[in-house]
Design a protein around this motif. Structure first.
Motif, PDB file in Angstrom:
ATOM      1  N   SER A 172     -11.545 -19.729  24.965  1.00  0.00           N
ATOM      2  CA  SER A 172     -10.337 -18.898  24.963  1.00  0.00           C
ATOM      3  C   SER A 172     -10.648 -17.439  25.274  1.00  0.00           C
ATOM      4  O   SER A 172      -9.824 -16.732  25.859  1.00  0.00           O
ATOM      5  CB  SER A 172      -9.645 -18.994  23.603  1.00  0.00           C
ATOM      6  OG  SER A 172      -9.446 -20.337  23.214  1.00  0.00           O
ATOM      7  N   ALA A 173     -11.807 -16.955  24.844  1.00  0.00           N
ATOM      8  CA  ALA A 173     -12.191 -15.556  25.078  1.00  0.00           C
ATOM      9  C   ALA A 173     -13.700 -15.463  25.167  1.00  0.00           C
ATOM     10  O   ALA A 173     -14.421 -16.098  24.385  1.00  0.00           O
ATOM     11  CB  ALA A 173     -11.672 -14.652  23.962  1.00  0.00           C
ATOM     12  N   ARG A 174     -14.185 -14.655  26.123  1.00  0.00           N
ATOM     13  CA  ARG A 174     -15.622 -14.476  26.316  1.00  0.00           C
ATOM     14  C   ARG A 174     -16.022 -13.063  25.914  1.00  0.00           C
ATOM     15  O   ARG A 174     -15.335 -12.097  26.234  1.00  0.00           O
ATOM     16  CB  ARG A 174     -16.007 -14.689  27.781  1.00  0.00           C
ATOM     17  CG  ARG A 174     -15.640 -16.043  28.357  1.00  0.00           C
ATOM     18  CD  ARG A 174     -16.086 -16.089  29.803  1.00  0.00           C
ATOM     19  NE  ARG A 174     -15.665 -17.304  30.476  1.00  0.00           N
ATOM     20  CZ  ARG A 174     -16.016 -17.627  31.706  1.00  0.00           C
ATOM     21  NH1 ARG A 174     -16.800 -16.797  32.402  1.00  0.00           N
ATOM     22  NH2 ARG A 174     -15.608 -18.738  32.264  1.00  0.00           N
ATOM     23  N   ILE A 175     -17.166 -12.983  25.251  1.00  0.00           N
ATOM     24  CA  ILE A 175     -17.733 -11.700  24.828  1.00  0.00           C
ATOM     25  C   ILE A 175     -19.155 -11.614  25.369  1.00  0.00           C
ATOM     26  O   ILE A 175     -19.904 -12.595  25.319  1.00  0.00           O
ATOM     27  CB  ILE A 175     -17.751 -11.577  23.292  1.00  0.00           C
ATOM     28  CG1 ILE A 175     -16.324 -11.571  22.732  1.00  0.00           C
ATOM     29  CG2 ILE A 175     -18.500 -10.322  22.847  1.00  0.00           C
ATOM     30  CD1 ILE A 175     -16.271 -11.720  21.220  1.00  0.00           C
ATOM     31  N   ALA A 176     -19.542 -10.458  25.879  1.00  0.00           N
ATOM     32  CA  ALA A 176     -20.928 -10.184  26.262  1.00  0.00           C
ATOM     33  C   ALA A 176     -21.432  -9.052  25.390  1.00  0.00           C
ATOM     34  O   ALA A 176     -20.687  -8.114  25.090  1.00  0.00           O
ATOM     35  CB  ALA A 176     -21.031  -9.801  27.730  1.00  0.00           C
ATOM     36  N   VAL A 177     -22.697  -9.133  24.961  1.00  0.00           N
ATOM     37  CA  VAL A 177     -23.214  -8.128  24.033  1.00  0.00           C
ATOM     38  C   VAL A 177     -23.582  -6.818  24.729  1.00  0.00           C
ATOM     39  O   VAL A 177     -23.847  -5.821  24.052  1.00  0.00           O
ATOM     40  CB  VAL A 177     -24.429  -8.659  23.245  1.00  0.00           C
ATOM     41  CG1 VAL A 177     -24.050  -9.876  22.423  1.00  0.00           C
ATOM     42  CG2 VAL A 177     -25.597  -8.986  24.189  1.00  0.00           C
ATOM     43  N   ALA A 230     -10.139  -8.425  16.346  1.00  0.00           N
ATOM     44  CA  ALA A 230      -9.057  -8.260  17.310  1.00  0.00           C
ATOM     45  C   ALA A 230      -9.065  -9.407  18.322  1.00  0.00           C
ATOM     46  O   ALA A 230      -8.005  -9.915  18.715  1.00  0.00           O
ATOM     47  CB  ALA A 230      -9.188  -6.917  18.023  1.00  0.00           C
ATOM     48  N   VAL A 231     -10.260  -9.841  18.740  1.00  0.00           N
ATOM     49  CA  VAL A 231     -10.374 -10.976  19.658  1.00  0.00           C
ATOM     50  C   VAL A 231      -9.924 -12.252  18.960  1.00  0.00           C
ATOM     51  O   VAL A 231      -9.175 -13.060  19.538  1.00  0.00           O
ATOM     52  CB  VAL A 231     -11.813 -11.118  20.179  1.00  0.00           C
ATOM     53  CG1 VAL A 231     -11.962 -12.395  21.015  1.00  0.00           C
ATOM     54  CG2 VAL A 231     -12.212  -9.907  21.004  1.00  0.00           C
ATOM     55  N   TYR A 232     -10.378 -12.468  17.712  1.00  0.00           N
ATOM     56  CA  TYR A 232      -9.961 -13.659  16.961  1.00  0.00           C
ATOM     57  C   TYR A 232      -8.441 -13.721  16.858  1.00  0.00           C
ATOM     58  O   TYR A 232      -7.820 -14.774  17.054  1.00  0.00           O
ATOM     59  CB  TYR A 232     -10.546 -13.632  15.553  1.00  0.00           C
ATOM     60  CG  TYR A 232     -12.047 -13.755  15.445  1.00  0.00           C
ATOM     61  CD1 TYR A 232     -12.840 -14.128  16.529  1.00  0.00           C
ATOM     62  CD2 TYR A 232     -12.694 -13.496  14.231  1.00  0.00           C
ATOM     63  CE1 TYR A 232     -14.217 -14.239  16.417  1.00  0.00           C
ATOM     64  CE2 TYR A 232     -14.063 -13.597  14.099  1.00  0.00           C
ATOM     65  CZ  TYR A 232     -14.831 -13.963  15.196  1.00  0.00           C
ATOM     66  OH  TYR A 232     -16.193 -14.073  15.066  1.00  0.00           O
ATOM     67  N   GLU A 233      -7.827 -12.611  16.511  1.00  0.00           N
ATOM     68  CA  GLU A 233      -6.379 -12.576  16.335  1.00  0.00           C
ATOM     69  C   GLU A 233      -5.657 -12.822  17.647  1.00  0.00           C
ATOM     70  O   GLU A 233      -4.614 -13.480  17.688  1.00  0.00           O
ATOM     71  CB  GLU A 233      -5.972 -11.234  15.722  1.00  0.00           C
ATOM     72  CG  GLU A 233      -6.408 -11.096  14.265  1.00  0.00           C
ATOM     73  CD  GLU A 233      -6.326  -9.664  13.755  1.00  0.00           C
ATOM     74  OE1 GLU A 233      -5.873  -8.781  14.526  1.00  0.00           O
ATOM     75  OE2 GLU A 233      -6.713  -9.435  12.592  1.00  0.00           O
ATOM     76  N   MET A 234      -6.233 -12.331  18.751  1.00  0.00           N
ATOM     77  CA  MET A 234      -5.618 -12.539  20.051  1.00  0.00           C
ATOM     78  C   MET A 234      -5.583 -14.016  20.412  1.00  0.00           C
ATOM     79  O   MET A 234      -4.550 -14.546  20.812  1.00  0.00           O
ATOM     80  CB  MET A 234      -6.382 -11.766  21.123  1.00  0.00           C
ATOM     81  CG  MET A 234      -5.833 -11.967  22.530  1.00  0.00           C
ATOM     82  SD  MET A 234      -6.939 -11.308  23.804  1.00  0.00           S
ATOM     83  CE  MET A 234      -8.307 -12.482  23.716  1.00  0.00           C
ATOM     84  N   VAL A 235      -6.733 -14.707  20.232  1.00  0.00           N
ATOM     85  CA  VAL A 235      -6.785 -16.110  20.653  1.00  0.00           C
ATOM     86  C   VAL A 235      -5.982 -17.015  19.728  1.00  0.00           C
ATOM     87  O   VAL A 235      -5.427 -18.029  20.175  1.00  0.00           O
ATOM     88  CB  VAL A 235      -8.237 -16.609  20.778  1.00  0.00           C
ATOM     89  CG1 VAL A 235      -8.999 -15.824  21.831  1.00  0.00           C
ATOM     90  CG2 VAL A 235      -8.978 -16.568  19.438  1.00  0.00           C
ATOM     91  N   THR A 236      -5.906 -16.675  18.453  1.00  0.00           N
ATOM     92  CA  THR A 236      -5.112 -17.508  17.548  1.00  0.00           C
ATOM     93  C   THR A 236      -3.619 -17.274  17.759  1.00  0.00           C
ATOM     94  O   THR A 236      -2.812 -18.195  17.646  1.00  0.00           O
ATOM     95  CB  THR A 236      -5.477 -17.244  16.077  1.00  0.00           C
ATOM     96  OG1 THR A 236      -5.362 -15.840  15.789  1.00  0.00           O
ATOM     97  CG2 THR A 236      -6.900 -17.694  15.778  1.00  0.00           C
ATOM     98  N   THR A 237      -3.236 -16.064  18.090  1.00  0.00           N
ATOM     99  CA  THR A 237      -1.828 -15.753  18.348  1.00  0.00           C
ATOM    100  C   THR A 237      -1.346 -16.450  19.617  1.00  0.00           C
ATOM    101  O   THR A 237      -0.214 -16.943  19.695  1.00  0.00           O
ATOM    102  CB  THR A 237      -1.623 -14.232  18.488  1.00  0.00           C
ATOM    103  OG1 THR A 237      -2.015 -13.593  17.277  1.00  0.00           O
ATOM    104  CG2 THR A 237      -0.163 -13.907  18.788  1.00  0.00           C
ATOM    105  N   LYS A 238      -2.230 -16.501  20.645  1.00  0.00           N
ATOM    106  CA  LYS A 238      -1.868 -17.137  21.908  1.00  0.00           C
ATOM    107  C   LYS A 238      -1.688 -18.642  21.765  1.00  0.00           C
ATOM    108  O   LYS A 238      -1.013 -19.268  22.569  1.00  0.00           O
ATOM    109  CB  LYS A 238      -2.936 -16.848  22.966  1.00  0.00           C
ATOM    110  CG  LYS A 238      -2.893 -15.414  23.508  1.00  0.00           C
ATOM    111  CD  LYS A 238      -4.054 -15.138  24.432  1.00  0.00           C
ATOM    112  CE  LYS A 238      -4.027 -16.002  25.664  1.00  0.00           C
ATOM    113  NZ  LYS A 238      -5.131 -15.656  26.596  1.00  0.00           N
TER     114      LYS A 238
END
Length: 391
Positions: free
Chosen positions: A142-147, A362-370
């Motif tokens: 659902s969402a990708r993060i790079a360090v 913020a990323v967690y909330e975005m993907v769960t809201t979607k």
């Protein structure tokens, strides 16, 4: 929020990804979230209460190192059971592009999935060849993060798509509060104290370059000491040193996190002579947080952390003479060391977990809201594709 986190590498073997997952889990728990981590480990007894044992790990060469991972039919069953029991609101996997628990969890997961990519390797043939196999996994994320920006570039070039950059987190205050240890500090008549932290026998960590430079440093700074922290064959490493300076290099083995912080707060300069394969440079941030001026090889990832040399000094990768020259200058210049320490103490604030965790939430909330109904992660049927690929 119920958060499931997958660590692909052996929990009881020190490493940047393992440390990141541990600190992430513990910070989220302190914030009041329910967190469960799935990880392999050789010794189940060493696992904290929030970690579920996924079996023993096996060594696999990866990105110039040896990764200890867990993959196979039994691992897939453990992943499925953990997902089913956890009923997570969000699943956060690390390094899903490698054959590991993270890849299995992506196959099995049926709810919002967040993936963090740590690897920085612009010429990874393995990732290019594996792309057709990885594509179904990537499509479920659902969402990708790079360090780091360097890790993001690796992801984009090899796997397509894009990612938001959220760096590894550090408990800055933990390192700031560390008390120096007198025996690790420079004593009267000594020429200064350097430190290196890393796996001794892993060539890409660059210890051989530092040991090659040390006799030149010792000639200019009589009585200088080098403290080496990390596991590995100490006798084999010491063979690089001439007898005249061998007594000035002390191999400390592995230390607790508390002693590591105390070491960094005690030394005059922290040296990171890494040769490649680094996506971020968490040890640099730890050293900077503890107040140690940093001297590092000019890897792209390190240059980003050191802000182009404004909060730390860099030298050409693998150049032992350049390392020695810079080390000699820094050891002889207390004003410059203090300037670097002060500049670094401000720069590290953006890596503190208070900032990094807020970005992750913020990323967690975005993907769960979607997700229309915020589906739970797991389910018996979700693993059928993964099991078919493994058989």
């Amino acid at each position: 929020m119920r958060i499931g986190v997958v660590c692909p590498y052996a929990w009881d073997i020190p490493g940047g990804v393992q440390n990141h997952v541990r600190d992430l889990a513990e910070h989220m728990i302190r914030l009041g979230h329910e967190v469960s981590v799935l990880a392999p480990a050789d010794d189940e007894a060493t696992l904290p209460a929030y970690v579920t044992h996924a079996g023993r790990a096996v060594p696999v060469p990866y990105n110039g190192s040896v990764a200890r991972v867990n993959f196979g039919f039994l691992s897939a069953a453990r992943v499925r059971r953990w997902l089913h029991d956890g009923a997570f609101d969000v699943l956060h996997v690390h390094e899903p592009s490698s054959p590991s628990l993270s890849m299995l969890a992506c196959w099995a997961g049926s709810g919002p999935i967040v993936a963090t990519f740590h690897t920085a390797n612009p010429r990874s043939r393995a990732m290019t060849v594996a792309y057709p196999i990885l594509q179904p996994t990537l499509e479920k994320i659902s969402a990708r993060i790079a360090v780091s920006e360097y890790a993001r570039r690796t992801l984009v070039e090899h796997l397509g798509g894009d990612a938001v950059v959220i760096p590894n987190g550090v408990d800055v205050g933990f390192y700031e509060r560390a008390e120096p240890k007198a025996e690790w500090q420079t004593q009267p008549g000594e020429g200064g104290t350097l430190a290196f932290i890393g796996r001794i026998n892993e060539s890409r960590k660059g210890l051989a370059t530092l040991l090659e430079a040390f006799p030149e440093i010792a000639a200019a700074r009589p009585g200088v000491r080098l403290l080496v922290l990390g596991g590995g064959d100490m006798e084999e490493a010491a063979a690089f040193l001439p007898d005249s300076v061998r007594g000035q290099v002390e191999f400390l083995g592995r230390l607790s996190d508390t002693d590591k912080a105390r070491l960094l707060s005690s030394v005059d300069v922290y040296v990171a002579p890494n040769l490649g394969g680094e996506s971020f440079g968490i040890i640099l941030v730890e050293a900077m947080s503890a107040g140690a001026p940093v001297l590092a090889s000019d890897l792209d990832a390190f240059e980003l952390v050191l802000e182009g040399g404004t909060v730390g000094r860099t030298f050409p990768v693998g150049d032992a003479h350049a390392l020695a020259k810079d080390a000699i200058e820094l050891l002889g210049d207390t004003v410059e060391r203090e300037r670097l320490s002060q500049a670094a103490s401000l720069a590290v604030r953006r890596y503190d977990w208070s900032v990094v965790a807020a970005d992750l939430l913020a990323v967690y909330e975005m993907v769960t809201t979607k997700s229309e109904s915020v589906p739970r992660t797991g389910g018996v049927e979700a693993l059928s594709a993964g099991e078919a690929l493994e058989s």
